[in-house]
Design a protein around this motif. Structure first.
Motif, mmCIF file in Angstrom:
data_model
loop_
_atom_site.group_PDB
_atom_site.id
_atom_site.type_symbol
_atom_site.label_atom_id
_atom_site.label_comp_id
_atom_site.label_asym_id
_atom_site.label_seq_id
_atom_site.Cartn_x
_atom_site.Cartn_y
_atom_site.Cartn_z
ATOM 1 N N THR A 131 0.830 -1.201 0.000
ATOM 2 C CA THR A 131 0.000 0.000 0.000
ATOM 3 C C THR A 131 0.866 1.254 0.000
ATOM 4 O O THR A 131 0.647 2.180 -0.793
ATOM 5 C CB THR A 131 -0.927 0.011 1.233
ATOM 6 O OG1 THR A 131 -1.819 -1.101 1.164
ATOM 7 C CG2 THR A 131 -1.740 1.301 1.290
ATOM 8 N N TYR A 135 0.951 3.451 -3.511
ATOM 9 C CA TYR A 135 0.292 4.759 -3.528
ATOM 10 C C TYR A 135 1.280 5.913 -3.440
ATOM 11 O O TYR A 135 0.941 7.041 -3.798
ATOM 12 C CB TYR A 135 -0.762 4.821 -2.425
ATOM 13 C CG TYR A 135 -2.008 4.070 -2.811
ATOM 14 C CD1 TYR A 135 -2.976 4.667 -3.608
ATOM 15 C CD2 TYR A 135 -2.202 2.742 -2.428
ATOM 16 C CE1 TYR A 135 -4.109 3.973 -4.002
ATOM 17 C CE2 TYR A 135 -3.318 2.037 -2.814
ATOM 18 C CZ TYR A 135 -4.271 2.661 -3.602
ATOM 19 O OH TYR A 135 -5.382 1.961 -4.012
ATOM 20 N N ASP A 182 -1.689 5.183 -12.590
ATOM 21 C CA ASP A 182 -2.211 3.836 -12.358
ATOM 22 C C ASP A 182 -1.278 2.748 -12.873
ATOM 23 O O ASP A 182 -1.276 1.631 -12.355
ATOM 24 C CB ASP A 182 -3.585 3.690 -13.009
ATOM 25 C CG ASP A 182 -4.656 4.452 -12.255
ATOM 26 O OD1 ASP A 182 -4.407 4.805 -11.087
ATOM 27 O OD2 ASP A 182 -5.731 4.704 -12.832
ATOM 28 N N CYS A 186 -0.596 -0.212 -10.273
ATOM 29 C CA CYS A 186 -1.293 -1.475 -10.507
ATOM 30 C C CYS A 186 -0.605 -2.713 -9.914
ATOM 31 O O CYS A 186 -1.272 -3.534 -9.268
ATOM 32 C CB CYS A 186 -1.519 -1.668 -12.010
ATOM 33 S SG CYS A 186 -2.700 -2.978 -12.396
ATOM 34 N N GLU A 189 -1.088 -2.758 -6.167
ATOM 35 C CA GLU A 189 -2.507 -2.919 -5.829
ATOM 36 C C GLU A 189 -2.913 -4.387 -5.944
ATOM 37 O O GLU A 189 -3.669 -4.906 -5.110
ATOM 38 C CB GLU A 189 -3.364 -2.054 -6.759
ATOM 39 C CG GLU A 189 -4.856 -2.132 -6.513
ATOM 40 C CD GLU A 189 -5.308 -1.392 -5.272
ATOM 41 O OE1 GLU A 189 -6.516 -1.409 -4.973
ATOM 42 O OE2 GLU A 189 -4.456 -0.791 -4.577
ATOM 43 N N LYS A 192 -1.464 -6.232 -2.971
ATOM 44 C CA LYS A 192 -2.152 -5.801 -1.749
ATOM 45 C C LYS A 192 -3.494 -6.512 -1.578
ATOM 46 O O LYS A 192 -3.808 -7.031 -0.495
ATOM 47 C CB LYS A 192 -2.378 -4.293 -1.790
ATOM 48 C CG LYS A 192 -3.200 -3.750 -0.621
ATOM 49 C CD LYS A 192 -3.594 -2.306 -0.839
ATOM 50 C CE LYS A 192 -4.715 -2.138 -1.829
ATOM 51 N NZ LYS A 192 -6.049 -2.453 -1.263
ATOM 52 N N LEU A 228 -8.864 -0.705 -12.880
ATOM 53 C CA LEU A 228 -8.211 0.323 -12.061
ATOM 54 C C LEU A 228 -8.325 1.685 -12.721
ATOM 55 O O LEU A 228 -8.604 2.685 -12.049
ATOM 56 C CB LEU A 228 -6.739 -0.043 -11.851
ATOM 57 C CG LEU A 228 -5.960 0.817 -10.842
ATOM 58 C CD1 LEU A 228 -6.557 0.693 -9.445
ATOM 59 C CD2 LEU A 228 -4.488 0.418 -10.831
#
Length: 368
Positions: A131, A135, A182, A186, A189, A192, A228
């Motif tokens: 995460t 991010y 993104d 990706c 994500e 995660k 996404l």
């Protein structure tokens, strides 16, 4: 419309961030200045570069719209997105499990209770490393490229049309930035979601990434890129455009003094409030795609059709939405607060709230 050489070299049009330093400035011929070296400063205004000194380095200056400006915005984006998403990992964990298994995780309260019983308090931060990394990369691209594309599209439109259609500039700039952001987000994500929704799959990023690649291949890391984009592009368009408009309206109707006369704490408070309001809209617009991302990254070989068939259109739009509104509203408000706080720290102005001069000129009566 003819564009001067200085305007072509500028990284961002000055009219998007107007300041008093430019008010009343008259263009002076360089030839006249060189041919009249004794010309008094009282007769001809002195031309200076618009720079803002950094409070931490008084001897240095950050020139607006320079590469250093973009570097500062990129760092601010890393801090604002990486730290805030990591902080709300427990909420994100419950949300993802509610989306994947609504029978077991019926509500927010029961979701926290089940996770606490099965995994303990430490389990609430499962997946915090991907995460943070994911991010942070997304935030760097999101904010840095937003500032760049906002300049680029404004230059294409020209001062008059950029001021008249500024909302379209915000929407186009944020959408373009999120396409790039993104791609950076990706893979993290995907890992995660798998770590958070499949107990026993992995402890975190270090063992989760190799396991994911072994089972799904490198291409599997980008299996959820389409959904996404479907989630994040509308989210970011709403996030930036609504923030810019909300902040402008706050300064216009709720605060009786101009933004330039407001204290920095007040300006940062406006940034947080504008971000929170924008976050509520963001959550509603992007929630169906958020459910798709969670579903596809959790089920190997699943398709969008499978998700729609299993969850239904109503489920796609509403499952986990209340929790996501709370999470995204707080998240977005905090992101704008951190981003603008970092800009203030390095000596840059906060985002939004200044009407471009071209727009102001249309409103003000012409002087004869």
């Amino acid at each position: 419309m003819a564009v001067s050489e200085n305007s072509r070299k500028s990284l961002l049009p000055n009219f998007l961030y107007s300041t008093k330093a430019f008010s009343g400035l008259e263009q002076v011929s360089v030839n006249n200045m060189t041919s009249n070296p004794n010309l008094s400063e009282n007769v001809a205004p002195k031309l200076t570069n618009f720079v803002i000194p950094s409070p931490t380095e008084p001897s240095k200056k950050i020139e607006m719209y320079s590469p250093q400006f973009y570097a500062a915005c990129t760092v601010g984006g890393i801090l604002s997105c990486g730290l805030t998403h990591m902080a709300v990992t427990p909420l994100d964990l419950v949300k993802c499990n509610m989306q994947i298994d609504p029978v077991k995780y019926k509500s927010i309260g029961s979701g926290f209770g089940i996770l606490l019983k099965e995994q303990g308090a430490r389990g609430f931060f499962r997946g915090w490393v991907p995460t943070l990394f994911g991010y942070s990369a997304q935030g760097a691209c999101k904010f840095g490229f937003y500032e760049f594309f906002k300049k680029y599209y404004s230059d294409l439109a020209g001062p008059e049309f950029a001021a008249k259609y500024k909302t379209l500039i915000y929407l186009a700039g944020s959408a373009s930035a999120e396409v790039i952001a993104d791609i950076a987000l990706c893979p993290m994500e995907a890992v995660k979601v798998r770590v958070q929704t499949q107990p026993g799959f992995a402890r975190g990023l270090s063992d989760g990434l190799p396991k994911f690649i072994k089972s799904d291949g490198v291409g599997g890391l980008y299996k959820g890129l389409g959904p996404l984009w479907g989630r994040q592009i509308p989210y970011t368009m709403m996030k930036f455009a609504s923030f810019e408009m909300v902040v402008e309206q706050i300064y216009k109707h709720a605060i009786p003094i101009p933004k330039s006369e407001c204290s920095k704490p007040m300006q940062l408070g406006v940034s947080f409030a504008g971000g929170y309001i924008a976050g509520v809209f963001c959550a509603i617009v992007s929630h169906p795609a958020d459910n798709l991302v969670s579903f596809l990254n959790n089920a190997k070989g699943a398709t969008v059709g499978d998700a729609v068939k299993k969850m239904g259109l109503l489920g796609l739009c509403t499952r986990g939405l209340p929790l996501r509104i709370v999470m995204i509203g707080t998240l977005t408000g905090a992101q704008w607060g951190i981003y603008d706080a970092f800009k203030v720290f390095v000596g840059l102005p906060t985002t939004g709230g200044v009407t471009p001069p071209a727009a102001a000129a249309e409103i003000a009566p012409a002087k004869v």
